[in-house]
Scaffold this motif. Sequence first.
Motif, mmCIF file in Angstrom:
data_model
loop_
_atom_site.group_PDB
_atom_site.id
_atom_site.type_symbol
_atom_site.label_atom_id
_atom_site.label_comp_id
_atom_site.label_asym_id
_atom_site.label_seq_id
_atom_site.Cartn_x
_atom_site.Cartn_y
_atom_site.Cartn_z
ATOM 1 N N THR A 216 0.864 -1.180 0.000
ATOM 2 C CA THR A 216 0.000 0.000 0.000
ATOM 3 C C THR A 216 0.904 1.234 0.000
ATOM 4 O O THR A 216 2.123 1.120 0.005
ATOM 5 C CB THR A 216 -0.915 0.023 1.236
ATOM 6 O OG1 THR A 216 -0.118 0.263 2.409
ATOM 7 C CG2 THR A 216 -1.671 -1.286 1.398
ATOM 8 N N ASN A 217 0.288 2.391 -0.003
ATOM 9 C CA ASN A 217 1.026 3.646 -0.058
ATOM 10 C C ASN A 217 1.387 4.168 1.336
ATOM 11 O O ASN A 217 1.822 5.297 1.474
ATOM 12 C CB ASN A 217 0.191 4.675 -0.833
ATOM 13 C CG ASN A 217 1.006 5.893 -1.225
ATOM 14 O OD1 ASN A 217 2.213 5.786 -1.473
ATOM 15 N ND2 ASN A 217 0.369 7.045 -1.256
ATOM 16 N N GLN A 218 1.171 3.356 2.374
ATOM 17 C CA GLN A 218 1.440 3.828 3.728
ATOM 18 C C GLN A 218 2.712 3.160 4.274
ATOM 19 O O GLN A 218 3.030 2.034 3.905
ATOM 20 C CB GLN A 218 0.237 3.550 4.641
ATOM 21 C CG GLN A 218 -0.855 4.627 4.546
ATOM 22 C CD GLN A 218 -1.505 4.728 3.180
ATOM 23 O OE1 GLN A 218 -1.786 3.719 2.525
ATOM 24 N NE2 GLN A 218 -1.738 5.951 2.714
ATOM 25 N N VAL A 219 3.412 3.885 5.131
ATOM 26 C CA VAL A 219 4.725 3.429 5.591
ATOM 27 C C VAL A 219 4.834 3.464 7.114
ATOM 28 O O VAL A 219 3.960 4.011 7.797
ATOM 29 C CB VAL A 219 5.856 4.302 4.989
ATOM 30 C CG1 VAL A 219 5.895 4.184 3.477
ATOM 31 C CG2 VAL A 219 5.712 5.760 5.430
ATOM 32 N N ALA A 220 5.893 2.878 7.613
ATOM 33 C CA ALA A 220 6.218 2.954 9.037
ATOM 34 C C ALA A 220 7.732 2.915 9.180
ATOM 35 O O ALA A 220 8.436 2.427 8.285
ATOM 36 C CB ALA A 220 5.589 1.786 9.793
ATOM 37 N N ILE A 221 8.210 3.440 10.288
ATOM 38 C CA ILE A 221 9.632 3.351 10.640
ATOM 39 C C ILE A 221 9.711 2.650 11.982
ATOM 40 O O ILE A 221 8.901 2.934 12.871
ATOM 41 C CB ILE A 221 10.264 4.752 10.796
ATOM 42 C CG1 ILE A 221 10.184 5.560 9.512
ATOM 43 C CG2 ILE A 221 11.732 4.649 11.273
ATOM 44 C CD1 ILE A 221 10.594 7.027 9.682
ATOM 45 N N VAL A 222 10.649 1.725 12.121
ATOM 46 C CA VAL A 222 10.897 1.121 13.431
ATOM 47 C C VAL A 222 12.372 1.303 13.765
ATOM 48 O O VAL A 222 13.236 0.937 12.966
ATOM 49 C CB VAL A 222 10.561 -0.386 13.454
ATOM 50 C CG1 VAL A 222 10.623 -0.916 14.889
ATOM 51 C CG2 VAL A 222 9.187 -0.660 12.850
ATOM 52 N N CYS A 223 12.661 1.881 14.912
ATOM 53 C CA CYS A 223 14.043 2.056 15.370
ATOM 54 C C CYS A 223 14.244 1.280 16.662
ATOM 55 O O CYS A 223 13.374 1.285 17.526
ATOM 56 C CB CYS A 223 14.346 3.523 15.680
ATOM 57 S SG CYS A 223 14.617 4.541 14.237
ATOM 58 N N THR A 224 15.376 0.624 16.782
ATOM 59 C CA THR A 224 15.751 0.026 18.064
ATOM 60 C C THR A 224 16.810 0.907 18.691
ATOM 61 O O THR A 224 17.850 1.156 18.083
ATOM 62 C CB THR A 224 16.282 -1.405 17.873
ATOM 63 O OG1 THR A 224 15.289 -2.153 17.198
ATOM 64 C CG2 THR A 224 16.562 -2.055 19.222
ATOM 65 N N LEU A 225 16.496 1.404 19.878
ATOM 66 C CA LEU A 225 17.380 2.347 20.562
ATOM 67 C C LEU A 225 17.902 1.712 21.843
ATOM 68 O O LEU A 225 17.270 0.824 22.409
ATOM 69 C CB LEU A 225 16.601 3.622 20.928
ATOM 70 C CG LEU A 225 15.877 4.336 19.797
ATOM 71 C CD1 LEU A 225 15.097 5.528 20.345
ATOM 72 C CD2 LEU A 225 16.855 4.796 18.721
ATOM 73 N N ARG A 226 19.058 2.201 22.285
ATOM 74 C CA ARG A 226 19.523 1.811 23.606
ATOM 75 C C ARG A 226 19.832 3.058 24.421
ATOM 76 O O ARG A 226 20.548 3.938 23.963
ATOM 77 C CB ARG A 226 20.763 0.917 23.529
ATOM 78 C CG ARG A 226 21.168 0.457 24.935
ATOM 79 C CD ARG A 226 22.028 -0.764 24.926
ATOM 80 N NE ARG A 226 23.324 -0.490 24.331
ATOM 81 C CZ ARG A 226 24.247 -1.441 24.133
ATOM 82 N NH1 ARG A 226 24.001 -2.694 24.456
ATOM 83 N NH2 ARG A 226 25.404 -1.130 23.604
ATOM 84 N N CYS A 227 19.240 3.092 25.596
ATOM 85 C CA CYS A 227 19.431 4.205 26.508
ATOM 86 C C CYS A 227 20.892 4.210 26.960
ATOM 87 O O CYS A 227 21.375 3.208 27.471
ATOM 88 C CB CYS A 227 18.490 4.006 27.687
ATOM 89 S SG CYS A 227 18.491 5.359 28.828
ATOM 90 N N ARG A 228 21.591 5.313 26.704
ATOM 91 C CA ARG A 228 23.035 5.339 27.000
ATOM 92 C C ARG A 228 23.310 5.180 28.484
ATOM 93 O O ARG A 228 24.285 4.556 28.878
ATOM 94 C CB ARG A 228 23.654 6.658 26.512
ATOM 95 C CG ARG A 228 23.671 6.796 25.002
ATOM 96 C CD ARG A 228 24.494 8.001 24.580
ATOM 97 N NE ARG A 228 24.302 8.308 23.169
ATOM 98 C CZ ARG A 228 24.985 7.750 22.168
ATOM 99 N NH1 ARG A 228 25.894 6.842 22.431
ATOM 100 N NH2 ARG A 228 24.746 8.105 20.917
ATOM 101 N N GLU A 229 22.423 5.761 29.301
ATOM 102 C CA GLU A 229 22.691 5.762 30.732
ATOM 103 C C GLU A 229 22.373 4.408 31.371
ATOM 104 O O GLU A 229 23.184 3.840 32.089
ATOM 105 C CB GLU A 229 21.869 6.873 31.382
ATOM 106 C CG GLU A 229 22.306 7.213 32.781
ATOM 107 C CD GLU A 229 21.446 8.324 33.367
ATOM 108 O OE1 GLU A 229 21.120 9.279 32.632
ATOM 109 O OE2 GLU A 229 21.091 8.213 34.553
#
Length: 394
Positions: A216-229
């Motif tokens: 379809t014409n719809q999108v998503a972004i998925v990010c995996t982050l790590r909290c530095r502290e």
Amino acid sequence: MWCLLCVVICVPGCISTDGSGPDHLYSALAKTLCGGPVGRHMPTEKKKQQDRYPDKSPNKSLELLRECEEALRTRPARLHRAFSYQNLSGDLHQKTIRVMQWNILAQALGEGLDGFVRCPLEALNWSERKYLILEEILTYQPDILCLQEVDHYFDTFQPILARLGYQSTFCPKPCSPCLHLANNNGPDGCALFFRRERFELMGFTHLQLAATHLHTNQVAIVCTLRCRETRQMLCVAVTHLKARSGWEMLRSAQGLDLLSKLKTIVQETRRIGVDEKVSRMGVPLLVCGDFNAEPSEDVYRQFATSSLGLDSAYKQLSCDGETEPPYTTWKIRPSGESCNTLDYIWYSRQHLSVDAVLQFPTAEQIGPDRLPSYNYPSDHLSLVCDFSFCNSPE
Ligand SMILES: *[C@@H]1O[C@H](CO)[C@@H](O)[C@H](O)[C@H]1NC(C)=O
Ligand SMILES: *[C@@H]1O[C@H](CO)[C@@H](O)[C@H](O)[C@H]1NC(C)=O
Ligand SMILES: *[C@@H]1O[C@H](CO)[C@@H](O)[C@H](O)[C@H]1NC(C)=O
């Protein structure tokens, strides 16, 4: 410093008038973009130490806020919104994570297709509207910022927010409606920003949502982050589902597709098990989006009941813990007035708790012409929540 800032800001010609002028916001800025090509969702090599921390002096965020105020001095006072708090058992020493979800209204759509009949075109003039958007972001200073309908990523939001210490990625719609409009600035899409000082990017994915195997014409972004502290992992997704009534089935299919992809990513992250805690407890998840769906729709129910254990932050902090806000968007089109709840911040309740949400302005504050307006840049209101991890790291 105040006087110096003031002088800098007031020098004529220093403030861009058409969005392309060589004012200092738009000058060549640090290249911190992490986006680029569609990536596989694999943890990447740790970034080198040298680009870990943004330059902190002078306070660029304050500097830009003053520039916004100056550019917006002829506009009526902005909406004042307060936070409502919930004081749970959370670790009080832990810094909360502030998340902002906002459909900022694509410039090309606002001036073109959208037909906000009670909003003068002048109020949508990009050279001022961009400052209204930046001011809203700077007022709340989110650690994670999820935006939809971004059609000024490369020339505005990426460079400016990079300068304030945000790393980001942008995923355009494959066939954005903006491209059919005169004077468009390229396709609109979703963008995800996070503070580099707080988080390290472990991996990201750009998704084109499918409906029963058709793209379809719809999108998503998925990010995996790590909290530095705390070294806590966190998956964050942003999406914008198909708009308008009549498309409920498509939204439902897109929601199912996103949920299934999120499950895969969360499992993969857990399996790779960057640390023992992730392997044992799973990965905290946030999903921000303009779902274009009222709480009565299928896609809402799918998110509320998924095996990912998601809850809606604003619902959780409502008076009875059961009610979504009465509206997140309110506009008047030739076809009439629409006042709807379409935007949500979902979080995995096993891992995260909501400590605060930013309240919505009243109908009176919004005014009879609704949104957008001279004092609010989008037809959607921003959603802002403070989260903390349920268990402090061992
Ligand atoms: C937009 O605003 C700028 C700055 O206030 C002004 O110079 C310009 O003429 C405006 N453009 C339109 C089309 O009104
Ligand atoms: C910079 O200013 C913002 C307000 O715009 C404030 O929240 C922040 O704490 C300031 N940062 C520093 C390092 O002083
Ligand atoms: C809850 O927390 C907020 C912010 O820390 C504080 O201002 C408020 O007084 C607290 N409320 C209660 C009932 O403890």
